[in-house]
Design a protein around this motif. Structure first.
Motif, short mmCIF file in Angstrom:
data_model
loop_
_atom_site.label_atom_id
_atom_site.label_comp_id
_atom_site.label_asym_id
_atom_site.label_seq_id
_atom_site.Cartn_x
_atom_site.Cartn_y
_atom_site.Cartn_z
N THR A 27 -53.91 -23.67 27.83
CA THR A 27 -54.61 -22.53 28.43
C THR A 27 -53.67 -21.57 29.16
O THR A 27 -54.12 -20.56 29.69
N HIS A 28 -52.39 -21.87 29.20
CA HIS A 28 -51.47 -21.00 29.94
C HIS A 28 -50.29 -20.57 29.08
O HIS A 28 -49.89 -21.29 28.19
N HIS A 29 -49.77 -19.40 29.42
CA HIS A 29 -48.66 -18.87 28.63
C HIS A 29 -47.46 -19.78 28.67
O HIS A 29 -46.87 -20.11 27.66
N PRO A 80 -25.44 -20.10 43.65
CA PRO A 80 -25.26 -19.49 42.33
C PRO A 80 -26.56 -18.87 41.84
O PRO A 80 -27.65 -19.34 42.20
N ARG A 81 -26.45 -17.82 41.05
CA ARG A 81 -27.66 -17.23 40.44
C ARG A 81 -27.96 -17.98 39.16
O ARG A 81 -27.17 -17.98 38.23
N VAL A 82 -29.10 -18.63 39.10
CA VAL A 82 -29.37 -19.49 37.95
C VAL A 82 -30.67 -19.16 37.24
O VAL A 82 -31.06 -19.86 36.32
N ASP A 83 -31.32 -18.06 37.64
CA ASP A 83 -32.63 -17.80 37.04
C ASP A 83 -32.57 -17.68 35.52
O ASP A 83 -33.47 -18.12 34.81
N ASP A 84 -31.45 -17.11 35.00
CA ASP A 84 -31.36 -16.97 33.54
C ASP A 84 -31.16 -18.32 32.85
O ASP A 84 -31.51 -18.48 31.68
N VAL A 85 -30.63 -19.29 33.57
CA VAL A 85 -30.43 -20.61 32.96
C VAL A 85 -31.78 -21.19 32.53
O VAL A 85 -31.93 -21.77 31.45
N LEU A 86 -32.78 -20.98 33.38
CA LEU A 86 -34.11 -21.52 33.08
C LEU A 86 -34.65 -20.94 31.79
O LEU A 86 -35.27 -21.63 30.99
N ASP A 87 -34.39 -19.66 31.56
CA ASP A 87 -34.88 -19.03 30.33
C ASP A 87 -34.02 -19.39 29.12
O ASP A 87 -34.53 -19.66 28.05
N ASN A 88 -32.72 -19.39 29.34
CA ASN A 88 -31.83 -19.54 28.19
C ASN A 88 -31.58 -20.98 27.76
O ASN A 88 -31.23 -21.23 26.62
N TYR A 89 -31.72 -21.89 28.66
CA TYR A 89 -31.35 -23.27 28.31
C TYR A 89 -32.51 -24.26 28.33
O TYR A 89 -32.29 -25.45 28.20
N SER A 90 -33.70 -23.74 28.48
CA SER A 90 -34.83 -24.66 28.33
C SER A 90 -35.22 -24.66 26.86
O SER A 90 -35.02 -23.68 26.15
N TYR A 91 -35.76 -25.78 26.41
CA TYR A 91 -36.16 -25.89 25.01
C TYR A 91 -37.64 -25.52 24.89
O TYR A 91 -38.49 -26.05 25.60
N ARG A 92 -37.93 -24.58 23.98
CA ARG A 92 -39.32 -24.14 23.83
C ARG A 92 -40.07 -25.00 22.83
O ARG A 92 -39.64 -25.18 21.71
N HIS A 93 -41.20 -25.47 23.28
CA HIS A 93 -42.06 -26.28 22.43
C HIS A 93 -43.49 -25.85 22.73
O HIS A 93 -43.99 -26.06 23.83
N ARG A 94 -44.14 -25.21 21.76
CA ARG A 94 -45.43 -24.55 22.03
C ARG A 94 -45.28 -23.66 23.27
O ARG A 94 -44.33 -22.92 23.38
N ASN A 95 -46.20 -23.77 24.24
CA ASN A 95 -46.05 -22.95 25.46
C ASN A 95 -45.20 -23.64 26.52
O ASN A 95 -45.18 -23.23 27.67
N ILE A 96 -44.59 -24.71 26.10
CA ILE A 96 -43.86 -25.52 27.08
C ILE A 96 -42.38 -25.15 27.06
O ILE A 96 -41.80 -24.98 26.00
#
Ligand SMILES: Nc1ncnc2c1ncn2[C@@H]1O[C@H](COP(=O)(O)OP(=O)(O)OP(=O)(O)O)[C@@H](O)[C@H]1O
Ligand SMILES: [Mg+2]
Length: 255
Positions: A27-29, A80-96
């Motif tokens: 139910t969530h993006h 350290p600035r790490v916000d981009d790490v969360l986007d770039n290095y997380s593995y996408r699986h469905r909305n997860i």
């Protein structure tokens, strides 16, 4: 909403984390699924194929990024600035978006200050800077949380099975969580087979702290033996109830 899941070894933290994450993801993006337990089995429980899961490095082992973010001289940044790490290095699986943290590093003579500062910055970014839904599967020690980041956790869910030891651990974790400043700690019973076991859990906690009791399911056990996704068919109703209570208690979920 930020949810952390803790409890004694083997009680079903990863199973319940995965079932809740899958339910939220319908139910969530975006739902961030964070495996903060060094033994790392959340990926399989979420249905990420084993060969993929095997290749997903814990962030604490991502040497290049750590060097890039932290610097590699004698001194390193504490913020350290790490916000981009969360986007770039997380593995996408469905909305997860799945992330493996890896354990906090401790060495005899070696200092892992860089790695540990990097991990702490990531956790802080996830819990304090983001609006998304975050679910963290943790061990009993909740070592990834600090007094600073714990205030970002809206609710800690402690899983218990019908055993005295797991209930003792739940009380210990509750104390730890309160010391760290986590606002709310709630309990979920799991692997309950008989009315007597149900009664045992009901009698162990004040009613307002217990969000629900999940039955023992052979399907769940069998799926985990094959390292498969957690099947929800036997626990759907109680899981929905628990999810609703979590949303109510943790103050709503971003869409
Ligand atoms: N409701 C349930 N019914 C039957 N088996 C269950 C249930 N919940 C969990 N299990 C089984 O219990 C075992 C431990 O579950 P799980 O890995 O989720 O626990 P955990 O608390 O994350 O363990 P660890 O401390 O090792 O991380 C697994 O084999 C899992 O399939
Ligand atoms: Mg686990």
């Amino acid at each position: 909403m930020k949810l952390a899941i803790s409890g004694k070894g083997g009680v079903g933290k990863t199973t319940i984390a995965a079932a809740l994450i899958k339910s939220f993801a319908r139910t969530h993006h975006t739902v961030y699924a964070v495996d903060a337990d060094p033994d790392a089995s959340l990926a399989a429980a979420l249905g990420i194929p084993e060969e993929v899961a095997r290749g997903l490095k814990p962030v604490v082992e991502m040497k290049e990024i750590i060097r890039e973010k932290m610097g590699d001289g004698t001194f390193f940044t504490l913020n350290p600035r790490v916000d981009d790490v969360l986007d770039n290095y997380s593995y996408r699986h469905r909305n997860i978006r799945f992330l493996r943290m890896g354990g906090i590093k401790r060495g005899g003579t070696e200092c892992y200050c860089r790695e540990n500062t990097f991990l702490a910055a990531l956790i802080s970014s996830l819990l304090l800077d983001r609006d998304e839904l975050v679910v963290m599967d943790m061990g009993a020690g909740i070592e990834h949380l600090s007094r600073g980041t714990a205030r970002g956790v809206d609710l800690m869910l402690v899983v218990v099975e019908p055993s005295r030891l797991s209930i003792n651990t739940a009380y210990l974790v509750t104390e730890l969580a309160a010391d760290l400043g986590i606002q709310k700690v709630r309990v979920v019973g799991n692997k309950v087979r008989t009315p007597k076991e149900r009664e045992f859990i009901l009698n162990s906690f004040p009613a307002e702290r217990l969000l629900g009791i999940i039955p023992f399911s052979n399907h769940i056990l069998e799926a985990s033996q094959e390292k498969g996704e957690v099947p929800e068919e036997d626990i759907e109703n109680v899981l929905d109830e628990i999810r609703e209570k979590i949303e109510k208690e943790a103050g709503g979920v971003p869409s």
